[in-house]
Design an enzyme around this catalytic site. Structure first.
Site, PDB file in Angstrom:
ATOM      1  N   TYR A  87      38.590  42.866  33.895  1.00 40.54           N
ATOM      2  CA  TYR A  87      37.773  41.670  33.739  1.00 40.54           C
ATOM      3  C   TYR A  87      36.304  42.077  33.526  1.00 40.54           C
ATOM      4  O   TYR A  87      35.720  42.767  34.369  1.00 40.54           O
ATOM      5  CB  TYR A  87      37.941  40.838  35.021  1.00 40.54           C
ATOM      6  CG  TYR A  87      36.912  39.773  35.312  1.00 40.54           C
ATOM      7  CD1 TYR A  87      36.232  39.773  36.524  1.00 40.54           C
ATOM      8  CD2 TYR A  87      36.645  38.745  34.407  1.00 40.54           C
ATOM      9  CE1 TYR A  87      35.306  38.784  36.832  1.00 40.54           C
ATOM     10  CE2 TYR A  87      35.712  37.763  34.706  1.00 40.54           C
ATOM     11  CZ  TYR A  87      35.050  37.783  35.924  1.00 40.54           C
ATOM     12  OH  TYR A  87      34.134  36.811  36.229  1.00 40.54           O
TER      13      TYR A  87
ATOM     14  N   ASP B 184      42.628  42.323  43.973  1.00 40.36           N
ATOM     15  CA  ASP B 184      42.137  40.991  43.621  1.00 40.36           C
ATOM     16  C   ASP B 184      43.333  40.184  43.159  1.00 40.36           C
ATOM     17  O   ASP B 184      43.827  40.376  42.045  1.00 40.36           O
ATOM     18  CB  ASP B 184      41.057  41.100  42.538  1.00 40.36           C
ATOM     19  CG  ASP B 184      40.428  39.745  42.229  1.00 40.36           C
ATOM     20  OD1 ASP B 184      39.395  39.716  41.555  1.00 40.36           O
ATOM     21  OD2 ASP B 184      40.987  38.718  42.644  1.00 40.36           O
TER      22      ASP B 184
ATOM     23  N   ILE C  99      43.632  36.930  42.603  1.00 45.81           N
ATOM     24  CA  ILE C  99      43.152  35.605  42.199  1.00 45.81           C
ATOM     25  C   ILE C  99      44.161  34.860  41.333  1.00 45.81           C
ATOM     26  O   ILE C  99      44.193  33.638  41.303  1.00 45.81           O
ATOM     27  CB  ILE C  99      41.779  35.732  41.503  1.00 45.81           C
ATOM     28  CG1 ILE C  99      41.108  34.368  41.359  1.00 45.81           C
ATOM     29  CG2 ILE C  99      41.915  36.408  40.158  1.00 45.81           C
ATOM     30  CD1 ILE C  99      39.706  34.449  40.756  1.00 45.81           C
TER      31      ILE C  99
ATOM     32  N   LYS D   8      41.757  29.770  39.923  1.00 42.77           N
ATOM     33  CA  LYS D   8      42.751  29.890  38.859  1.00 42.77           C
ATOM     34  C   LYS D   8      44.015  29.109  39.175  1.00 42.77           C
ATOM     35  O   LYS D   8      44.547  28.393  38.342  1.00 42.77           O
ATOM     36  CB  LYS D   8      43.095  31.369  38.616  1.00 42.77           C
ATOM     37  CG  LYS D   8      41.889  32.247  38.424  1.00 42.77           C
ATOM     38  CD  LYS D   8      41.116  31.921  37.146  1.00 42.77           C
ATOM     39  CE  LYS D   8      39.866  32.774  37.021  1.00 42.77           C
ATOM     40  NZ  LYS D   8      39.034  32.397  35.865  1.00 42.77           N
TER      41      LYS D   8
END
Lengths: 520, 446
Positions: A145, A230, A232, A275
């Site tokens: 990302y 992570d 998410i 998300k």
């Protein structure tokens, strides 16, 4: 004396990459079904807009919650005053239950070990402040990302060393790649404090496999470092093999007596509702860690980005409604799966294939060989792999959950039409940005396009050093130069031909020779 | 190898001071008029609890806003997706109007110079990150808010150089003291990047005079440094003299002298936590004339954005001008009344306060109750007041005050009745204290 700090005046907030430049093009000419049907369709935004109706209907059924009421009684005062960085207990409980549910209850989380932060952005930075000194490093598998370049490095002074992943094995993390990254860090005199993975991966849209997770745990055990996962996108897994959290692996290994208590102290999970629930505006993130010192320090640091008590309360009620969450999780995944299918089949019709292991996230990872024409001609904004630090040129991330079905269909139609037309014009493509491909693209029609003429690597001709404006000579402008490179942009409507370009360049730079495919 | 960072494993976050310890004692034994009438009364919390009835009645009249609707149409989706670090334009427009109104409409603020952050806490930290490198320093007049030791220094590596103010001149800032602090910084080889003032002051509760502000501006011009003015209490000014913002003083200078470079070095921090009494909602901001600072701070605000749900609520609340006008007027009236209750209650107990016109607290002079003019004696007195009298107040040492015997006592975070109980207890204490003040061997434990 310098007026401002180094941080304020440098560019390491990572916001000049192509990721953001493509975005700027979109901002200038955004698609709108009615007002601007020829505009650029945004497919570079990893947002989940598919399930708002479910959230809105819950809100409509529970108006008291948003109105600061609990059992008919106003709790506005209590919420207005609530700034305890330990977080609203009812919200933390509801959140850990939700996280467990996403993991099929194969792992449970203790609310005492969760730290609330204003988004995953804040969570990730806070973990860097807690785990590393300025100048130390974390290893990250590429592609990753683009925001990490800012979130992890900017104010913390921490470095990122990439773990190179390639398409040869669908970009999975391998042992040699881990070791290579570690050695690279050593060469650069960087002390590595840990590895950060995004699982499911952004931008790949794949879940990290059990074997990769075991590999990572072995690696951090051996090197005595941390692992940040992570997660998410954990609620966006819509296809097999299903989501496996690093916590699940740890639990398995713990049960098998395979890992010591120390490893538990070095694994940390980041989560957010941006998300899964599609609520990036509400700024709800979290750090989960079994390490008490990390939890204590991160809790105090969360003062710099607490979650609004108004929002904590609303979501404590929503996530506390188990009937709702159960339905939401499964329905949301169904819709994501459907959307992804739509995108994949649309891409297939255009002869474009995406990563076949794509089973999660809000995007596909695909190969695209027409350079910037996705923006200029197809009028879609997608994210170039180079901005994600992908070592292989030609990969892009295309999002599918941030627009309506109709818009997605239109995007697919445009794509198909473009590819068909391009094939008619017998172009050969070139890679955007990071690539040093040989080849060129042209059509004799509008709109403006870019031509990259890069001599072969072994060519020893004089590199084109100067930046010159060629506008007066044939209606085109030289956009940028580097040693050996020449990016030439053709003005709209010009009748320039490749031969004319070659002639002109040869006249100006007699020692430069175009690559062979130029004559195609 | 050190597993965690130094920041995480050391106590350098300033949270082991008595400010926080008193809080802990209160948590163990909190006062309640019925359930625990001998419990500790919290007077160490600078909260404004006086006007919730006004806010609640506004909410009752505007159910659509909390229901995330605009003219009956749901804006949930738009808000849920809104994470633009430039902030909700409607909110910024209202905030600049509100800030201007607090300053008597003598200054106009531009929304594009405003950066939103999740409270004044991140706002102050962001300014440190933008204006100073690790190891550089800011001068802060003492006494100052204990939280600054964490907010300004912890993760930024910036140092604080105290500028000591004393009761001899009512704790006012002087050019002399500023210069002295600067010299002290030079001795410590610290590069001073600016001065941070809190105006109105916490813990003093006074607004800065024009003279002080001009002296400060002169100093900043001379040394070529920044001024950060934390104006978080600007809406709590309940008495004359009126509030004068640094911005007003600098504007005057520019129209007279045309000295523009100081303009670029003035930054204001604000928040709704004190004026509106909504610290839980995390609404803070930076206002700066410096474009580079605004640009960098905007990006840094990513690490602590204001929830869009809250931005929407507050934007609509502030848009109701009739309401905000009435609210501010009424709040000032109530604060003034409360302060006077505290001052007269303490006077009755033979205790004087610094004459104040703002804030949610008084700066109380208990030097005459100390067994000796030392900080040890101050700590003893603080413990006695906490454990024997049952009041949690903040000792001046936790605010880095250079004179022992001063305490910050809050008055807006409890009911009137509770305040009365506190004053009765104080009187009882000082009455008995006259005989017990020399009993220095008495050990006090909570």
């Amino acid at each position: 004396m310098r007026l401002l700090s180094t941080k304020a005046t440098c560019n390491s907030h990572g916001q000049d990459s192509s990721y953001f430049l493509g975005w700027q093009e979109y901002e200038k000419n955004p698609y709108d079904e009615v007002l601007n049907p020829k505009g650029i369709i945004q497919m570079g935004l990893a947002e989940n807009q598919l399930s708002f109706d479910l959230l809105e209907s819950w809100l409509a059924k529970n108006p008291d919650v948003a109105g600061f009421k609990s059992d008919g009684k106003s709790i506005f005062r209590e919420l207005a005053l609530f700034q305890d960085y330990h977080g609203l207990p009812s919200f933390k409980k509801a959140l850990v239950d939700f996280m467990a549910e996403i993991r099929d209850n194969k792992v449970t989380f203790d609310p005492k070990h969760i730290v609330l932060t204003a988004g995953a952005t804040s969570a990730n930075e806070t973990l860097m402040f807690c785990l590393a000194e300025k100048g130390e490093a974390f290893l990250l598998p590429t592609p990753y990302y683009p925001g990490f370049d800012r979130d992890l490095k900017w104010r913390t002074g921490v470095e990122i060393v990439p773990i190179q992943c390639t398409s040869s094995n669908n970009f999975q993390i391998t042992e040699p790649a881990l070791q290579q990254a570690y050695q690279e860090a050593e060469k650069r005199n960087l002390r590595v404090k840990g590895v950060l993975v995004t699982n499911p991966s952004n931008p790949l849209g794949t879940t990290v496999s059990r074997s990769e997770l075991n590999l990572l745990i072995d690696f951090i055990k051996d090197k005595e470092m941390h692992l940040i996962s992570d997660e998410i996108y954990s609620g966006t897994v819509y296809n097999s093999p299903g989501f496996v959290s690093v916590m699940e692996i740890l639990k398995e290994r713990n049960d098998l007596n395979d890992c010591g208590a120390q490893v538990w102290d070095r694994v940390h999970v980041v989560y957010s509702l941006s998300k899964d629930l599609g609520l990036p505006g509400f700024r709800v993130g979290a750090i989960y860690s079994e390490n008490d010192v990390v939890v204590a320090a991160a809790t105090k640091m969360s003062s710099f980005g607490l979650v609004s008590s108004q929002t904590q309360y609303l979501l404590s009620a929503m996530l506390g409604d188990k009937k709702f969450t159960k339905n939401y999780i499964s329905e949301n995944q169904k819709r994501l799966k459907r959307r992804q299918r739509m995108l994949v089949s649309g891409l297939q019709k255009a002869g474009i294939s995406c990563l076949k292991t794509n089973n999660a996230g809000l995007f596909c990872w695909l190969r695209w060989s027409f350079g910037r024409r996705y923006s200029t001609e197809v009028r879609l904004n997608i994210s170039p792999g180079s901005s994600c630090h992908c070592t292989e040129p030609g990969w892009f991330r295309m999002c599918f959950a941030n627009m309506s079905e109709d818009t997605l269909n239109l995007a697919m139609k445009r794509l198909k039409a473009f590819v068909e037309e391009s094939n008619d014009n017998r172009c050969s493509g070139f890679e955007d940005g990071a690539g040093s491909g040989l080849g060129w693209v042209s059509t004799s029609t509008f709109p403006p396009f870019s031509l990259t003429l890069t001599p072969e690597k072994n060519q020893t001709s004089t590199p084109i050093k100067e930046r010159k404006t060629l506008q007066s000579q044939g209606g085109f402008r030289q956009v940028s130069t580097g040693p050996g490179d020449c990016h030439v942009r053709y003005a709209s409507g010009s009748s320039v031909t490749p031969v004319a370009v070659k002639t002109l360049l040869s006249l100006r730079y007699p020692t430069w020779r175009p690559p062979d495919p130029f004559y195609n | 190898m050190n597993m965690l960072s130094r920041k995480a494993s050391q106590g350098c976050h300033g949270q082991d001071s008595s400010y926080f310890l008193g809080w802990q004692e209160y948590d163990k034994n909190p006062y309640h008029p019925i359930q625990n009438s001998t419990g500790i009364i919290q007077m160490g919390l600078a909260e404004n609890q006086l006007s919730f009835d006004l806010l609640k009645s506004w909410l009752r009249r505007n159910p659509d806003i909390v229901g995330l609707k605009n003219d009956g149409v749901s804006v949930f989706r738009e808000l849920a997706l809104f994470q633009d670090y430039h902030g909700l334009p409607a909110l910024k427009n209202e905030l600049v109007d509100f800030m201007a109104k607090i300053r008597g409409n003598g200054i106009k603020f531009a929304p594009e110079k405003l950066v939103l952050a999740a409270g004044a806490t991140p706002a102050n930290e962001i300014l440190m990150f933008c204006l100073a490198d690790p190891g550089e320093a800011f001068i802060l007049p003492t006494p100052y808010y204990p939280g600054f030791d964490r907010d300004l220094k912890w993760r930024t590596g910036v140092e604080i150089v105290p500028m000591h103010c004393s009761s001899s001149n009512g704790f006012r800032i002087t050019s002399c003291a500023l210069e002295q602090a600067y010299q002290q910084a030079q001795k410590l080889h610290l590069n001073v990047k600016g001065v941070l003032i809190t105006n109105p002051s916490n813990p003093l509760g006074i607004t800065m005079t024009k003279t002080e502000l001009n002296d400060l501006v002169d100093f900043a011009i001379d040394k070529n440094i920044h001024i950060i003015s934390d104006e978080i209490y600007s809406g709590t000014v309940f008495n004359s003299p009126r509030f004068i913002s640094i911005m007003e003083v600098v504007n005057e200078r520019i129209s007279v002298n045309n000295t523009t470079s100081i303009w670029n070095r003035i930054h204001i921090v604000y928040s709704l936590s004190k004026d509106l009494g909504v610290p839980g909602f995390r609404v803070g901001m930076i206002y700066s004339n410096n474009e580079t600072v605004v640009a960098a701070a905007t990006k840094m605000s990513s690490f602590g954005l204001v929830s869009s749900q809250t931005q929407y609520l507050v934007a609509n609340l502030l848009k109701d001008k009739k309401f905000t006008f009435k609210y501010m007027e009424e709040t000032h009236r109530r604060l003034k009344r409360r302060k006077e209750m505290l001052v007269s209650g303490l006077r009755n107990a033979g205790i004087r306060c610094l004459k104040s016109n703002a804030g949610l607290f008084c700066w109380v002079d208990m030097r005459h109750l100390l067994s000796s003019a030392t900080f040890e004696a101050e700590k003893e007195l603080w413990k006695r007041i906490l454990c024997q009298v049952g009041l949690n107040i903040s000792p001046g040492s936790s605010c880095h005050c250079c004179e022992p015997g001063w305490f910050r006592v809050c008055f807006a975070n409890m009911s009137e009745d509770t305040l009365k109980v506190a004053m009765r207890r104080m009187k009882a204490f000082t009455d008995s204290n006259i005989s017990a003040v020399n009993d220095g061997n008495k050990r006090v434990h909570c």
